[in-house]
Write an enzyme that holds these catalytic residues in place. Structure first.
Site, PDB file in Angstrom:
ATOM      1  N   ARG A   1      24.173  10.579  -6.331  1.00 33.08           N
ATOM      2  CA  ARG A   1      24.461   9.977  -5.027  1.00 33.08           C
ATOM      3  C   ARG A   1      25.671   9.052  -5.034  1.00 33.08           C
ATOM      4  O   ARG A   1      26.461   9.063  -4.075  1.00 33.08           O
ATOM      5  CB  ARG A   1      23.226   9.219  -4.546  1.00 33.08           C
TER       6      ARG A   1
ATOM      7  N   ALA B   1       3.237   2.936  -5.359  1.00 30.15           N
ATOM      8  CA  ALA B   1       2.989   2.110  -6.547  1.00 30.15           C
ATOM      9  C   ALA B   1       1.712   1.294  -6.368  1.00 30.15           C
ATOM     10  O   ALA B   1       0.878   1.210  -7.274  1.00 30.15           O
ATOM     11  CB  ALA B   1       4.183   1.196  -6.812  1.00 30.15           C
ATOM     12  N   GLY B   2       1.562   0.697  -5.207  1.00 29.32           N
ATOM     13  CA  GLY B   2       0.398  -0.141  -4.950  1.00 29.32           C
ATOM     14  C   GLY B   2      -0.895   0.662  -4.985  1.00 29.32           C
ATOM     15  O   GLY B   2      -1.866   0.272  -5.643  1.00 29.32           O
TER      16      GLY B   2
ATOM     17  N   SER C   1      17.790  14.587   3.529  1.00 31.17           N
ATOM     18  CA  SER C   1      17.431  14.692   2.119  1.00 31.17           C
ATOM     19  C   SER C   1      18.479  15.378   1.236  1.00 31.17           C
ATOM     20  O   SER C   1      19.136  16.333   1.642  1.00 31.17           O
ATOM     21  CB  SER C   1      16.127  15.475   2.026  1.00 31.17           C
TER      22      SER C   1
ATOM     23  N   GLU D   1       9.699   0.027  -5.956  1.00 33.11           N
ATOM     24  CA  GLU D   1      11.089  -0.349  -5.654  1.00 33.11           C
ATOM     25  C   GLU D   1      11.312  -1.862  -5.708  1.00 33.11           C
ATOM     26  O   GLU D   1      12.444  -2.315  -5.895  1.00 33.11           O
ATOM     27  CB  GLU D   1      11.512   0.196  -4.279  1.00 33.11           C
TER      28      GLU D   1
ATOM     29  N   GLY E   1       0.808  -1.219   0.000  1.00 31.55           N
ATOM     30  CA  GLY E   1       0.000   0.000   0.000  1.00 31.55           C
ATOM     31  C   GLY E   1       0.836   1.260   0.000  1.00 31.55           C
ATOM     32  O   GLY E   1       0.465   2.268   0.577  1.00 31.55           O
TER      33      GLY E   1
END
Lengths: 584, 248
Positions: free
Chosen positions: A284, A13-14, A249, A375, A10
């Site tokens: 990164r 994406a879900g 972040s 992911e 959930g």
């Protein structure tokens, strides 16, 4: 439309796939390990990328596409990435219409910030809690369909295994209520996995505790191919904690934060010196390797430790509050210093898995009827993910997988209702028997301690710098842990509310995927994106411009390779000390 | 210097069984938080009497105070266990489950009612569909900043725990969903459906059950201006009620 689709997971994406299915009138069972609002998507901070060009910088979807492919060191299949990038602006508009509280320009348009690996401001954001804001909006839309009776939520339920019929097609899922540990089988025409990454394999990471990758692992152990497992992103900035490495972040750098350490008694802005074209805005993998070099090789880390300063003390405090409050709050709460006044001390941490379940361009795994998005699949980031691209990839994959699963289930000649009940009963009985065996485990090993050992080995040997000797030793260690696993004691707690039992089950999944990551890294003798081997310091397109595919066998993963789709941009050398060449 | 931190934990195997207190001594380490201490108990579930016991069950996920999962009563106050740093707590540290929700086990409760309440008040924006319709309405930065403050609610339950009017004898939906109505009704598209949400708030267990104790705003870990939302919606529902009555 009598069929049924199950969505496992959930997060972004879900939930997006649920919305796309429900919008088509499709009944959906939504199974989520935690209430959807608590999914790991809430941890995404910096923002979501789309070439909206609201700053008049001349950004375009082509630039975003090229940055993504280049940033991923050419390992991503280009067709799906291009489709995603082209859809990104409309995804932002959709989220905006759903009421996401994105930051605004004075004129009321969507504000954008810059993130690493890009020359343009193309990251739309809601303070520094963008993921949280996006998932709340999708959760609200799903609640609306729940209200209409199209969606049934099973929150705090876990996937144990999928049901495969005689032809090998996925026909449902065996799931468990986490309160009672009751096991049920849900028959369906298609199953979508949107179950997130496996960061918990490393124990200490920026991931949430649910990110064990178990759903992907169980699919892998049932025949789903796992791709590019060795590509694990190490984020350059996190803060330490014994329970978690909390993310600071990338938007901190995007909004003007500078990285430095003392050298000869003076601040040394090593990223700005080494990468004049991008400075603190390198991707990164580049930033993390630079920090590693400064701290480990040059021994210049803050207080002699693997830490560097991340400095925003020169920025306007009001702007910090407007754009970065969420993340600055975390630093203040957990470290106690005010980043507006004192430079933060941060260090790299395991963050994101570029690898995941292999899927085709329709998001379907090699198992017919089993789809994957977010992911937990491998498709959009290649060898390194750019900041701001995970949110767009998760939502975009949801917009693809929902309709594709719908098409698939409606095109089936035989629906799950036509199949013998025994198929589903057998699948359930298998899990019931496995659970009984788990309860019977009364050995000496503590599963949480075994997990900790796994994490230490993985962090020490399968992160920033990789050597084949260490990788092989790590694989042997994992196998040793798998032996010791058999001697775990789960205690004599009852089934109700039991947390050790599900954790022990997930630990086996983590050990299995740890081998995929470690051996995948061992075999790949080159350096590409997040995967760096000093013994093979260059990218080797001739031999390794290939997707790694791992298949489960009882003796460990079996590897094969497939070519990468490079139909739009010819691979070229990736560097950030000078400006990127124009490709249009 | 090594020292131990004492945790006094209210435990219960299941809702039917009797609660009991169990104490644990955890070796101190810098920046220790309550979650990390509970993780140490998982690795070595031995109480202060030296007895081997079952590890303490609790909920957690993000560990950075954005998911809301690890809410429990710590030294008498409902808050997230991840951001409860041992250095800032009086010892021994008392842990207990939230009391306004059905207990599952130990420190785990079932907060499903909070999500059900969001459904009751129709806390969503009614979009026509997910097809491409271009951008949403333009919003001034000032309006966005106010709305953003409301949209950070992580459904953790602290406000419910603090509210005297949320209890086993009342049907009050609590402060959190009221603030979400305020959020949805202040959105230009959401405002098109504002009456439906106001009606929902005027139902049994709605805004009229707020006793104005103002505990919620103090309890909220995200400093959401809950009382401001409640006041606003009190006015809105009153006007809406009068208007409805006049138009009868």
């Amino acid at each position: 439309m009598s069929g049924k689709v199950i969505v496992i997971g959930g997060g972004l994406a879900g939930l997006m796939s649920v919305i796309k299915l429900a919008e088509r009138g499709q009944k959906v069972d939504l199974v989520s390990l935690v209430p959807c609002k608590r999914s790991h998507s809430v941890c995404a901070q910096g923002g979501i990328n789309a070439a909206v060009n609201t700053k008049g910088e001349g950004d375009s979807t082509w630039e975003h596409f090229d940055d993504t492919i280049y940033g991923g060191d050419f390992l991503a299949n280009q067709t799906p990435v291009k489709n995603m990038i082209e859809a990104a602006p409309s995804i932002i508009n959709l989220m905006d219409r759903m009421g996401v509280q994105f930051n605004r320009t004075p004129e009321g348009f969507l504000d954008v910030r810059r993130l690493g690996g890009a020359k343009y401001s193309r990251t739309v954001f809601a303070g520094a809690t963008t993921g949280q804001q996006l998932i709340y909006a999708l959760d609200e839309q799903v609640r609306r369909y729940e209200d209409e009776g199209l969606v049934t939520r099973y929150e705090e339920w876990e996937l144990l295994s999928i049901v495969r019929d005689e032809e090998g097609c996925c026909r449902g899922a065996v799931v468990q209520d986490m309160k009672s540990l009751e096991i049920q089988v849900f028959p369906a025409d298609a199953v979508i996995l949107a179950t997130g990454g496996p960061g918990m394999i490393y124990v200490r990471s920026t991931n949430s505790t649910i990110n064990t990758g178990f759903a992907a692992a169980t699919a892998y152990m049932q025949g789903a191919t796992y791709a590019n497992g060795e590509f694990v992103q190490i984020h350059p900035s996190a803060i330490p904690g014994r329970d978690k490495l909390r993310l600071m972040s990338e938007s901190i750098r995007g909004d003007g934060g500078r990285v430095w350490v003392y050298k000869d008694g003076k601040p040394w802005y090593f990223l700005e010196e080494w990468y004049p074209a991008y400075g603190n805005m390198v991707p990164r993998d580049i930033a993390t390797r630079a920090i590693f070099k400064v701290c480990v090789d040059m021994k210049l880390g803050v207080d002699g430790e693997n830490k560097v300063y991340l400095d925003i003390t020169h920025l306007d405090p009001h702007e910090i509050d407007r754009k970065l409050a969420g993340v600055v709050d975390i630093y203040e709460k957990f470290i106690g210093d005010d980043p507006r006044k004192v430079p933060m001390e941060t260090f790299p941490a395991v963050h994101y898995s570029m690898g995941g379940l292999w899927v085709d361009f329709n998001q379907m795994t090699n198992i017919p009827g089993l789809f994957a998005a977010g992911e937990c699949e491998y498709q959009y980031h290649g060898a390194n993910r750019l900041g701001g691209n995970s949110l767009v990839a998760a939502i975009y994959a949801g917009t693809v997988v929902g309709p594709k699963a719908f098409e698939y289930s409606n095109g089936l000649k035989q629906h799950y209702t036509d199949l013998p009940l025994a198929l589903f009963e057998r699948a359930k009985e298998r899990e019931v028997a496995k659970q009984k065996a788990l309860f019977a485990m009364q050995g000496q090993e503590n599963p949480y301690k075994l997990h900790q050992e796994l994490g230490e080995w993985m962090v020490n040997n399968v992160t920033v710098v990789r050597n084949n000797n260490q990788l092989l030793t790590t694989d042997q260690k994992i196998q040793e842990l798998m032996e010791r696993y058999k001697n775990i004691g789960v205690g004599n707690g009852a089934a109700w509310g039991n947390q050790i039992l599900p954790f022990t089950r997930r630990l086996w999944g983590m050990l299995s995927l740890a081998r995929v990551i470690t051996l995948g890294a061992y075999h790949r003798n080159e350096s590409r994106g997040a995967h760096y081997k000093p013994d093979y310091p260059e990218r080797d397109d001739e031999n390794w411009l290939k997707t790694t595919k791992a298949e489960w066998t009882a003796n460990g993963p079996n590897f094969s390779y497939e070519p990468v789709d490079t139909s739009f941009i010819k691979p070229r050398k990736r560097r950030y000390d000078v400006a990127k060449e124009v490709t249009v | 210097m090594s020292k131990d931190v004492k945790f006094v934990i209210k435990r219960r195997a299941n809702p039917q069984s009797a609660p009991y207190i169990e104490e644990f001594l955890i070796p101190y380490f810098p920046k220790m938080n309550v979650v990390a201490a509970l993780m140490e108990i998982q690795k070595n579930p031995v109480n202060t009497k030296g007895e081997r016991t079952t590890p303490v069950a609790w909920d957690c996920n993000c560990l950075e105070e954005v998911c809301g999962a690890c809410t429990m009563v710590i030294n008498g106050q409902a808050r997230q266990a991840c951001s409860a740093l041992v250095d800032q707590l009086t010892q021994p540290i008392y842990l207990a489950p939230l009391t306004k929700f059905p207990l599952v086990q130990d420190l785990v409760v079932d907060r499903k009612v909070m999500f059900d309440n969001l459904r009751k008040v129709k806390a969503w924006i009614e979009i026509d569909g997910t097809h491409d319709m271009g951008p949403g309405p333009r919003v001034s930065p000032k309006v966005q900043e106010q709305a953003y403050a409301l949209s950070k609610c992580m459904t953790c339950g602290c406000c419910m725990e603090a509210c005297p009017n949320v209890n086993s004898k009342s049907k009050f939906i609590g402060p959190a969903p009221i603030a979400q109505v305020d959020l949805m009704n202040s959105h230009p598209t959401g405002a098109l459906q504002r009456e439906r949400r106001l009606e929902a708030l005027m139902n049994e267990g709605g805004i009229a059950d707020c006793g104005n104790a103002q505990n919620c705003i103090k309890a909220c870990p995200k400093e959401i201006p809950l009382t401001r939302s409640i006041a606003r919606l009190n006015r809105a529902t009153t006007f809406f009620g009068i208007k409805g009555w006049l138009n009868k």
